[in-house]
Write a protein that holds these residues in place. Structure first.
Motif, short mmCIF file in Angstrom:
data_model
loop_
_atom_site.label_atom_id
_atom_site.label_comp_id
_atom_site.label_asym_id
_atom_site.label_seq_id
_atom_site.Cartn_x
_atom_site.Cartn_y
_atom_site.Cartn_z
N ALA A 2 0.84 -1.18 0.00
CA ALA A 2 0.00 0.00 0.00
C ALA A 2 0.88 1.24 0.00
CB ALA A 2 -0.92 0.01 1.23
N ALA A 3 0.49 2.24 -0.77
CA ALA A 3 1.24 3.48 -0.83
C ALA A 3 0.26 4.64 -0.96
CB ALA A 3 2.22 3.48 -1.99
N ASP A 4 0.55 5.75 -0.29
CA ASP A 4 -0.25 6.96 -0.43
C ASP A 4 0.69 8.15 -0.52
OD1 ASP A 4 0.59 7.58 2.20
OD2 ASP A 4 -1.17 6.63 3.08
N HIS A 5 0.14 9.37 -0.48
CA HIS A 5 0.96 10.56 -0.70
C HIS A 5 1.95 10.80 0.43
CE1 HIS A 5 -2.30 12.05 1.88
NE2 HIS A 5 -1.49 13.03 2.23
N GLN A 6 1.79 10.09 1.56
CA GLN A 6 2.73 10.25 2.66
C GLN A 6 3.87 9.23 2.62
OE1 GLN A 6 -0.02 9.98 6.01
NE2 GLN A 6 -0.02 12.21 6.22
N THR A 7 3.78 8.25 1.71
CA THR A 7 4.81 7.23 1.59
C THR A 7 5.98 7.76 0.78
OG1 THR A 7 3.11 5.49 1.63
CG2 THR A 7 5.30 4.88 0.83
N THR A 8 7.17 7.68 1.32
CA THR A 8 8.34 8.11 0.55
C THR A 8 8.68 7.07 -0.51
OG1 THR A 8 10.00 7.06 1.95
CG2 THR A 8 9.23 9.26 2.61
N LEU A 9 9.41 7.49 -1.51
CA LEU A 9 9.83 6.57 -2.56
C LEU A 9 10.69 5.45 -2.00
CD1 LEU A 9 9.89 5.84 -5.55
CD2 LEU A 9 11.84 7.39 -5.83
N LEU A 10 11.57 5.78 -1.04
CA LEU A 10 12.42 4.75 -0.45
C LEU A 10 11.59 3.75 0.35
CD1 LEU A 10 15.22 3.61 0.07
CD2 LEU A 10 15.45 5.22 1.99
N GLU A 11 10.59 4.21 1.09
CA GLU A 11 9.71 3.29 1.82
C GLU A 11 8.97 2.37 0.86
OE1 GLU A 11 8.56 6.04 5.71
OE2 GLU A 11 7.39 6.20 3.86
N TYR A 12 8.48 2.94 -0.22
CA TYR A 12 7.78 2.13 -1.22
C TYR A 12 8.71 1.09 -1.83
CZ TYR A 12 5.61 0.92 -5.68
OH TYR A 12 5.11 0.23 -6.76
N ARG A 13 9.91 1.52 -2.18
CA ARG A 13 10.85 0.60 -2.81
C ARG A 13 11.24 -0.54 -1.87
NH1 ARG A 13 13.41 -2.68 -4.29
NH2 ARG A 13 14.98 -2.83 -5.94
N ARG A 14 11.42 -0.24 -0.60
CA ARG A 14 11.73 -1.29 0.37
C ARG A 14 10.56 -2.25 0.53
NH1 ARG A 14 14.68 2.66 4.83
NH2 ARG A 14 16.82 2.45 3.99
N ALA A 15 9.35 -1.73 0.52
CA ALA A 15 8.17 -2.59 0.63
C ALA A 15 8.05 -3.51 -0.58
CB ALA A 15 6.91 -1.75 0.78
N ARG A 16 8.36 -2.97 -1.75
CA ARG A 16 8.34 -3.80 -2.95
C ARG A 16 9.40 -4.89 -2.88
NH1 ARG A 16 6.57 -2.21 -7.75
NH2 ARG A 16 7.05 -4.37 -8.22
N GLY A 17 10.55 -4.57 -2.30
CA GLY A 17 11.58 -5.59 -2.13
C GLY A 17 11.12 -6.73 -1.25
N ARG A 18 10.42 -6.39 -0.16
CA ARG A 18 9.89 -7.46 0.70
C ARG A 18 8.80 -8.25 0.00
NH1 ARG A 18 10.41 -3.06 4.30
NH2 ARG A 18 8.20 -2.56 4.09
N GLN A 19 7.99 -7.58 -0.81
CA GLN A 19 6.90 -8.25 -1.50
C GLN A 19 7.41 -9.26 -2.52
OE1 GLN A 19 4.96 -6.15 -4.72
NE2 GLN A 19 2.93 -6.65 -3.87
N HIS A 20 8.44 -8.89 -3.29
CA HIS A 20 8.77 -9.71 -4.46
C HIS A 20 9.36 -11.07 -4.08
CE1 HIS A 20 13.15 -9.11 -4.27
NE2 HIS A 20 13.29 -9.83 -5.37
N VAL A 21 9.88 -11.21 -2.87
CA VAL A 21 10.38 -12.52 -2.46
C VAL A 21 9.27 -13.43 -1.97
CG1 VAL A 21 12.69 -11.64 -1.96
CG2 VAL A 21 10.99 -11.75 -0.12
N ARG A 22 8.03 -12.92 -1.94
CA ARG A 22 6.88 -13.74 -1.56
C ARG A 22 5.90 -13.89 -2.72
NH1 ARG A 22 8.82 -16.41 2.18
NH2 ARG A 22 6.71 -17.08 2.76
N ASP A 23 6.40 -13.77 -3.92
CA ASP A 23 5.53 -13.86 -5.09
C ASP A 23 5.58 -15.27 -5.68
OD1 ASP A 23 3.71 -12.97 -6.94
OD2 ASP A 23 4.89 -11.26 -7.59
N TRP A 24 4.62 -15.55 -6.59
CA TRP A 24 4.43 -16.90 -7.11
C TRP A 24 4.23 -16.88 -8.62
CZ3 TRP A 24 4.22 -20.98 -3.53
CH2 TRP A 24 4.10 -20.59 -2.19
N TYR A 25 4.59 -17.97 -9.26
CA TYR A 25 4.23 -18.22 -10.65
C TYR A 25 3.92 -19.69 -10.79
CZ TYR A 25 4.22 -18.66 -15.68
OH TYR A 25 3.83 -18.93 -16.97
#
Length: 252
Positions: free
Chosen positions: A23-46
């Motif tokens: 989740a991201a909103d106007h208060q989320t910094t780009l670095l916070e978003y990028r770190r969250a995406r890093g945590r997300q991508h190791v829990r993804d599936w195909y």
């Protein structure tokens, strides 16, 4: 060598699980978003298996596979097999459009292939038709010869380096496998993000980007160029890692 992500019991086959939402909103910094995406991508599936790659990077791979007419993907670092299936399915699609010959193949290398073979078999009992698992260490020069024997004659290859994300294994992979890449083809070194102190996952030693730089400065690497323009979507795990062969060494 495989990647250094921690395995857990939840890495096993699950056809329905989704990755956690970012989740991201106007208060989320780009670095916070990028770190969250890093945590997300190791829990993804195909196809029910872990894939651990950014969707943005997968989209770039689709562009690169198409433009380079890749028939064979040599994957260094099988881990849990999800990316092997993904690459296999993309190659099947290229063959379906007549972009490459029907004899597509993914050749995936890791130290121990027993778990990956079991998981791939759970996802597709016939995976071995198009996916060859090879057990070995990328630092062993003889491994490349074994891989090369599994490549159909004349096939255009793309090499993906996804091993330990440290200097020695990255340098060895480039040194031992770059000759498989044809004119205009690609060698993709993954996870240069480990050399960004703001984004590096815990306990990762780094050394990927320095290994790329040192190799490019040598005779073998001088035949390649870094395609930073392929970091298309603003979020990538592979800065400096999209390498394209621009010339062949002259015959001795």
């Amino acid at each position: 060598m495989t990647d250094a992500h921690t395995d857990t019991a939840t890495d096993d086959f699950d056809g329905d699980r989704l990755p956690p939402t970012v989740a991201a909103d106007h208060q989320t910094t780009l670095l916070e978003y990028r770190r969250a995406r890093g945590r997300q991508h190791v829990r993804d599936w195909y196809a029910g298996l872990r894939i651990k790659k950014f969707p943005e990077d997968l989209r770039v791979f689709e562009h690169v596979l198409w433009s380079s007419r890749t028939q064979v993907v040599v994957e260094l670092g099988t881990h849990l097999g999800g990316s092997s299936l993904w690459f296999r399915d993309r190659l099947r699609t290229l063959a379906g459009y007549g972009r490459v010959p029907e004899a597509i193949r993914v050749i995936s290398v890791d130290l121990d292939q027993s778990r990956a073979a079991a998981l791939l078999g759970s996802a597709d009992p016939h995976f071995a038709r198009d996916i060859t698992l090879v057990a070995g260490d990328v630092r062993d020069p003889g491994l490349a010869e074994r891989v090369e024997r599994a490549i159909p004659p004349g096939a255009r290859c793309l090499v993906v380096e996804d091993t330990l994300h440290e200097y020695d294994t990255t340098a060895a992979a480039l040194r031992n496998f770059a000759h498989l890449v044809p004119d205009g083809g690609f060698f993709v070194v993954e996870d240069g993000i480990v050399d960004d102190p703001d984004l590096c996952p815990p306990d990762m030693p780094g050394g990927v980007v320095p290994a790329i730089g040192d190799w490019l400065a040598g005779d073998q690497g001088s035949a390649f160029t870094t395609r930073r323009d392929l970091e298309l979507y603003g979020v990538t795990s592979h800065p400096h890692g999209w390498l394209q062969r621009v010339r062949r060494h002259p015959a001795p």
